[in-house]
Write a protein that holds these residues in place. Structure first.
Motif, PDB file in Angstrom:
ATOM      1  N   GLN A  46     -11.282  35.916  19.624  1.00  0.00           N
ATOM      2  CA  GLN A  46     -11.880  34.631  19.289  1.00  0.00           C
ATOM      3  C   GLN A  46     -12.955  34.397  20.481  1.00  0.00           C
ATOM      4  O   GLN A  46     -13.746  33.298  20.103  1.00  0.00           O
ATOM      5  CB  GLN A  46     -10.823  33.437  19.645  1.00  0.00           C
ATOM      6  CG  GLN A  46      -9.811  33.541  18.547  1.00  0.00           C
ATOM      7  CD  GLN A  46      -8.836  32.483  18.535  1.00  0.00           C
ATOM      8  OE1 GLN A  46      -8.398  32.061  19.740  1.00  0.00           O
ATOM      9  NE2 GLN A  46      -8.347  31.914  17.475  1.00  0.00           N
ATOM     10  N   GLU A  70     -13.431  26.567  24.271  1.00  0.00           N
ATOM     11  CA  GLU A  70     -13.186  25.752  22.836  1.00  0.00           C
ATOM     12  C   GLU A  70     -13.057  26.818  21.616  1.00  0.00           C
ATOM     13  O   GLU A  70     -12.441  26.170  20.688  1.00  0.00           O
ATOM     14  CB  GLU A  70     -14.413  24.887  22.721  1.00  0.00           C
ATOM     15  CG  GLU A  70     -14.684  23.863  23.729  1.00  0.00           C
ATOM     16  CD  GLU A  70     -15.953  22.848  23.516  1.00  0.00           C
ATOM     17  OE1 GLU A  70     -16.610  23.036  22.310  1.00  0.00           O
ATOM     18  OE2 GLU A  70     -16.421  22.273  24.478  1.00  0.00           O
ATOM     19  N   ARG A  71     -13.358  27.924  21.889  1.00  0.00           N
ATOM     20  CA  ARG A  71     -13.117  28.734  20.759  1.00  0.00           C
ATOM     21  C   ARG A  71     -11.762  29.549  20.822  1.00  0.00           C
ATOM     22  O   ARG A  71     -11.547  29.870  19.934  1.00  0.00           O
ATOM     23  CB  ARG A  71     -14.322  30.021  20.994  1.00  0.00           C
ATOM     24  CG  ARG A  71     -15.559  29.693  20.820  1.00  0.00           C
ATOM     25  CD  ARG A  71     -16.499  30.903  21.101  1.00  0.00           C
ATOM     26  NE  ARG A  71     -16.256  31.855  20.315  1.00  0.00           N
ATOM     27  CZ  ARG A  71     -16.985  32.169  19.194  1.00  0.00           C
ATOM     28  NH1 ARG A  71     -17.842  31.329  18.872  1.00  0.00           N
ATOM     29  NH2 ARG A  71     -16.902  33.070  18.238  1.00  0.00           N
ATOM     30  N   THR A  73      -8.174  29.265  20.392  1.00  0.00           N
ATOM     31  CA  THR A  73      -7.216  28.326  19.800  1.00  0.00           C
ATOM     32  C   THR A  73      -5.866  29.025  19.258  1.00  0.00           C
ATOM     33  O   THR A  73      -4.809  28.414  18.998  1.00  0.00           O
ATOM     34  CB  THR A  73      -7.757  27.672  18.373  1.00  0.00           C
ATOM     35  OG1 THR A  73      -7.814  28.966  17.506  1.00  0.00           O
ATOM     36  CG2 THR A  73      -9.050  27.077  18.288  1.00  0.00           C
TER      37      THR A  73
END
Length: 107
Positions: A46, A70-71, A73
């Motif tokens: 990610q 933020e990438r 997850t």
């Protein structure tokens, strides 16, 4: 081993794709042996999937995508731990690039 040419590295995916794959694979395996495998896999898939290696001033630099935290997850991890593991992972990538391209100096 392919002879490293800094000028050819500007078009790295044409001239050095197998070496780049090897460097990333080596770094992943080393990190996976030493850190939480779920976190390492998530960072690989990610964040680092959008990273870009550059050769400048005699060494490699890994440019990460914007807002890497933020990438991520796929796993829950606090920002401090992510930052620490990501820093180690990026340094390992740089080390593997030097190693794969024969630029790591005498052992």
């Amino acid at each position: 081993m392919t002879e490293f040419d800094p000028e050819k590295f500007e078009d790295k995916y044409v001239h050095y794709f197998p070496e780049l794959q090897r460097a990333y694979k080596n770094a992943f395996e080393r990190m996976n042996d030493e850190y939480d495998s779920e976190l390492v896999h998530a960072i690989d898939q990610q964040i680092l999937n959008e990273s870009e290696p550059f050769y400048e001033d005699g060494d490699f630099r890994i440019e990460l995508p914007e807002n890497p935290d933020e990438r991520l997850t796929a796993v829950l991890v606090d920002e401090e731990k992510l930052s620490a593991v990501l820093d180690v992972y990026v340094e390992e990538l740089r080390r593997q690039h030097r190693r794969v391209f024969g630029l790591d100096g005498p052992s």
